[in-house]
Design a protein around this motif. Structure first.
Motif, PDB file in Angstrom:
ATOM      1  N   ALA A 223       4.226   1.867   3.844  1.00 48.47           N
ATOM      2  CA  ALA A 223       3.067   1.021   4.167  1.00 48.47           C
ATOM      3  C   ALA A 223       3.516  -0.297   4.785  1.00 48.47           C
ATOM      4  O   ALA A 223       3.039  -1.370   4.441  1.00 48.47           O
ATOM      5  CB  ALA A 223       2.237   0.762   2.907  1.00 48.47           C
ATOM      6  N   GLY A 224       4.465  -0.196   5.713  1.00 43.58           N
ATOM      7  CA  GLY A 224       4.933  -1.377   6.423  1.00 43.58           C
ATOM      8  C   GLY A 224       4.283  -1.507   7.777  1.00 43.58           C
ATOM      9  O   GLY A 224       3.160  -1.042   8.007  1.00 43.58           O
TER      10      GLY A 224
ATOM     11  N   PHE B  30       2.046   7.024   0.986  1.00 44.75           N
ATOM     12  CA  PHE B  30       2.943   6.867  -0.157  1.00 44.75           C
ATOM     13  C   PHE B  30       3.824   5.642   0.075  1.00 44.75           C
ATOM     14  O   PHE B  30       4.571   5.586   1.051  1.00 44.75           O
ATOM     15  CB  PHE B  30       3.827   8.111  -0.320  1.00 44.75           C
ATOM     16  N   GLU B  31       3.736   4.681  -0.825  1.00 45.30           N
ATOM     17  CA  GLU B  31       4.538   3.466  -0.733  1.00 45.30           C
ATOM     18  C   GLU B  31       5.298   3.273  -2.037  1.00 45.30           C
ATOM     19  O   GLU B  31       4.701   3.161  -3.100  1.00 45.30           O
ATOM     20  CB  GLU B  31       3.648   2.250  -0.450  1.00 45.30           C
TER      21      GLU B  31
ATOM     22  N   LEU C  70       2.304  -3.919   0.298  1.00 43.42           N
ATOM     23  CA  LEU C  70       2.497  -3.515   1.686  1.00 43.42           C
ATOM     24  C   LEU C  70       3.426  -4.498   2.399  1.00 43.42           C
ATOM     25  O   LEU C  70       3.833  -5.510   1.843  1.00 43.42           O
ATOM     26  CB  LEU C  70       1.152  -3.403   2.393  1.00 43.42           C
ATOM     27  N   GLY C  71       3.749  -4.219   3.644  1.00 47.47           N
ATOM     28  CA  GLY C  71       4.528  -5.141   4.466  1.00 47.47           C
ATOM     29  C   GLY C  71       5.918  -4.666   4.798  1.00 47.47           C
ATOM     30  O   GLY C  71       6.512  -5.121   5.779  1.00 47.47           O
TER      31      GLY C  71
ATOM     32  N   LEU D 146      -7.731  -0.405   4.758  1.00 51.70           N
ATOM     33  CA  LEU D 146      -6.648   0.572   4.698  1.00 51.70           C
ATOM     34  C   LEU D 146      -6.071   0.763   3.293  1.00 51.70           C
ATOM     35  O   LEU D 146      -5.567   1.841   2.975  1.00 51.70           O
ATOM     36  CB  LEU D 146      -5.520   0.160   5.654  1.00 51.70           C
ATOM     37  N   GLU D 147      -6.133  -0.273   2.467  1.00 53.94           N
ATOM     38  CA  GLU D 147      -5.416  -0.208   1.194  1.00 53.94           C
ATOM     39  C   GLU D 147      -5.952   0.850   0.248  1.00 53.94           C
ATOM     40  O   GLU D 147      -5.227   1.308  -0.636  1.00 53.94           O
ATOM     41  CB  GLU D 147      -5.408  -1.576   0.514  1.00 53.94           C
ATOM     42  N   GLN D 148      -7.199   1.232   0.395  1.00 53.45           N
ATOM     43  CA  GLN D 148      -7.741   2.262  -0.487  1.00 53.45           C
ATOM     44  C   GLN D 148      -7.039   3.602  -0.301  1.00 53.45           C
ATOM     45  O   GLN D 148      -7.112   4.483  -1.148  1.00 53.45           O
ATOM     46  CB  GLN D 148      -9.232   2.432  -0.252  1.00 53.45           C
ATOM     47  N   HIS D 149      -6.300   3.731   0.799  1.00 54.53           N
ATOM     48  CA  HIS D 149      -5.595   4.980   1.090  1.00 54.53           C
ATOM     49  C   HIS D 149      -4.113   4.926   0.710  1.00 54.53           C
ATOM     50  O   HIS D 149      -3.389   5.882   0.950  1.00 54.53           O
ATOM     51  CB  HIS D 149      -5.729   5.317   2.574  1.00 54.53           C
TER      52      HIS D 149
END
Length: 525
Positions: free
Chosen positions: A9-10, A30-31, A36-37, A99-102
């Motif tokens: 999730a970058g 998958f992170e 994120l970042g 996007l974060e909900q995914h």
């Protein structure tokens, strides 16, 4: 509904999620970490298997050239953003497009393997571990986008004689976070890429002495060009890349080197390399010449050997009582999560991928893509996004990819061209020219901007498309996923760049006016 897995999730994973959603796919990201970042989220503690910037890192590409194609950075953002400001941009992007909900945080992918009926279905099985619960699981997906970056595995060259018995500390630039603990130390930095130069400059302000060892030297450029223009906006545009084709490679190098040497004589500062300016990555650093001039950074040839606490260089000179040696020697990349590392062979950072994305031997399905495995003359972020747009469009049947035979032929052609122009090095195995590569991806994705016809229908926009920086908004003007705000973003870009630094507005400062064009300012200089 196609189900797509995004790994990471970058900076590459976020647009992969968005592009999948634009095609109305179901997507799971998958992170392995808690946020994120990716690389651009500074990690103050050791982070094996993850990339990280230094606490002081500033991006080497300007904000407008680093943006995603339908999400310009704030007008008041710095032209060259600090890593915290870039991370905030990523957060805003994720929030704006929900996007974060995914994203499943703390979910580490262990292996990705072809489903038993892959030849028929093209499906993949993703095995993962939930590090928050220590539970493991697996899921089946129609496609996989691998967005894990290539700055996670430090590369160590073969040990120098005496290195194993060195009495000081040895570390890799991947471990370096900031100057703390290195004050008043005598430091040797090995490697003059961007990380090595940044570390040397930072430590020169508080360490006892810093020696920067380089095997081959380097050409050094500023972030800021004539008249205060960001350097990448000057060089990375359609006009300049068309203009350069009129001259042989040797003459192109002459012009570039003459301009670079106008700032400071690289031979006088011990930096001039054997290779020409366009044959290798230049080092982007605004302060290095000043630190050399002040004597706080000493340029040395490559290390020859170690002797107790001493470092001996190839020219026979010797530095005693060295406290710390930092290897800024780059990174290795591979694909350990793809069938235990056996799916895509990599040798000395050399890999054969069509468009730096697709394994040709899987061309029958093309349901796996590597995103962001590139070393561009420009920013990675817009390229990663364009790769995601192509990948998702191809999955949706809206873009056509060539056969395995044609993919292999294309890969071999690109490798020959890169070998002809660039110095043989681990750094140049995934090299791409930003303008050419973006146009190539856009052609496959069906979003190439119609430049010629706009000289008739919209000459102001056509002028910006040709002579101003090749900002990513250009690739949202046309095609199925065009963005209504693209034209305004392109036309307004020079003004946003010009005003970003005018934070003190007085009668005197307002006398400065935006130039006729970025290219005109460059040519006039």
């Amino acid at each position: 509904v196609m189900k797509v897995a995004v790994i990471g999730a970058g900076a590459s994973g976020l647009p992969a999620i968005k592009c999948a959603l634009e095609q109305e796919f179901e997507v799971v990201c998958f992170e392995k970490s808690t946020d994120l970042g990716g690389l651009w989220r500074f990690k103050p503690n050791p982070c094996p298997g993850e990339g990280t910037v230094m606490k002081s890192t500033v991006i080497n590409t300007s904000k407008e050239m680093t943006a995603y194609s339908d999400f310009p950075p704030p007008a008041d953002a710095a032209n060259y953003m600090h890593n915290t400001e870039l991370l905030e941009y990523f957060r805003s992007y994720a929030k704006h497009f929900d996007l974060e909900q995914h994203i499943r945080y703390q979910h580490e992918v262990i292996d990705v393997k072809r489903n038993e009926d892959f030849d028929l279905s093209g499906k993949w099985i993703v095995e993962y571990k939930d590090n928050s619960t220590n539970n493991s699981g697996n899921e089946r997906f129609d496609a996989v986008a691998l967005c894990t970056g290539h700055h996670t595995e430090p590369y160590w060259p073969s040990p120098f004689p005496g290195q194993d018995s060195f009495q000081g500390r040895i570390m890799h630039s991947h471990e370096y976070k900031d100057h703390r603990g290195l004050e008043d130390k005598k430091v040797v930095v090995i490697g003059i890429g961007n990380s090595g130069a940044d570390i040397a400059v930072e430590l020169s302000k508080m360490s006892k002495k810093v020696y920067l060892a380089t095997r081959s030297g380097s050409w050094v450029m500023n972030r800021v060009w004539d008249k205060g223009e960001p350097t990448d906006l000057v060089y990375l545009n359609r006009f300049m890349f068309s203009f350069r084709t009129l001259f042989p490679f040797r003459l192109q190098n002459f012009f570039v080197e003459r301009k670079i040497e106008g700032r400071f004589d690289h031979g006088r500062f011990g930096l001039r390399p054997k290779h020409r300016a366009l044959a290798a990555h230049v080092t982007i650093n605004d302060e290095l010449p000043n630190r050399i001039a002040s004597g706080t950074v000493i340029i040395k040839p490559n290390v020859g050997s170690f002797d107790g606490k001493a470092v001996i260089f190839e020219d026979g000179t010797r530095v005693e009582d060295v406290d710390v040696v930092i290897f800024a020697t780059g990174f290795s990349f591979g694909f350990p999560v793809l069938e235990k590392g056996n799916l895509i062979p990599v040798e000395n950072n050399r890999v054969s991928l069509f468009l730096n994305m697709y394994p040709p031997h899987l061309a029958e399905k093309n349901t796996l893509a590597v995103i962001g495995l590139i070393q561009p003359t420009g920013s990675i972020m817009p390229i990663s996004e364009m790769q995601c747009r192509l990948f998702m469009a191809a999955l949706a049947g809206k873009a056509k990819l060539p056969t395995e035979k044609k993919m292999v032929k294309h890969v071999q052609k690109v490798q020959r061209e890169m070998a002809k122009e660039f110095v043989a090095s681990r750094r140049h195995t995934i090299q791409v020219y930003y303008p050419q590569y973006m146009d190539e991806l856009a052609k496959f994705a069906g979003c190439s901007p119609r430049v010629v016809s706009r000289w008739v229908t919209d000459p102001r926009l056509a002028y910006a498309l040709v002579f101003n920086g090749l900002v990513p908004y250009q690739y949202r003007l046309d095609g199925a996923d065009r963005w209504e705000g693209a034209r305004d973003a392109i036309i307004g870009m020079p003004r946003r760049v010009f005003e970003a630094t005018r934070t003190r507005r007085t009668k005197e400062t307002m006398r400065s006016k935006e130039g006729i064009s970025i290219v005109w300012n460059m040519l006039r200089g």
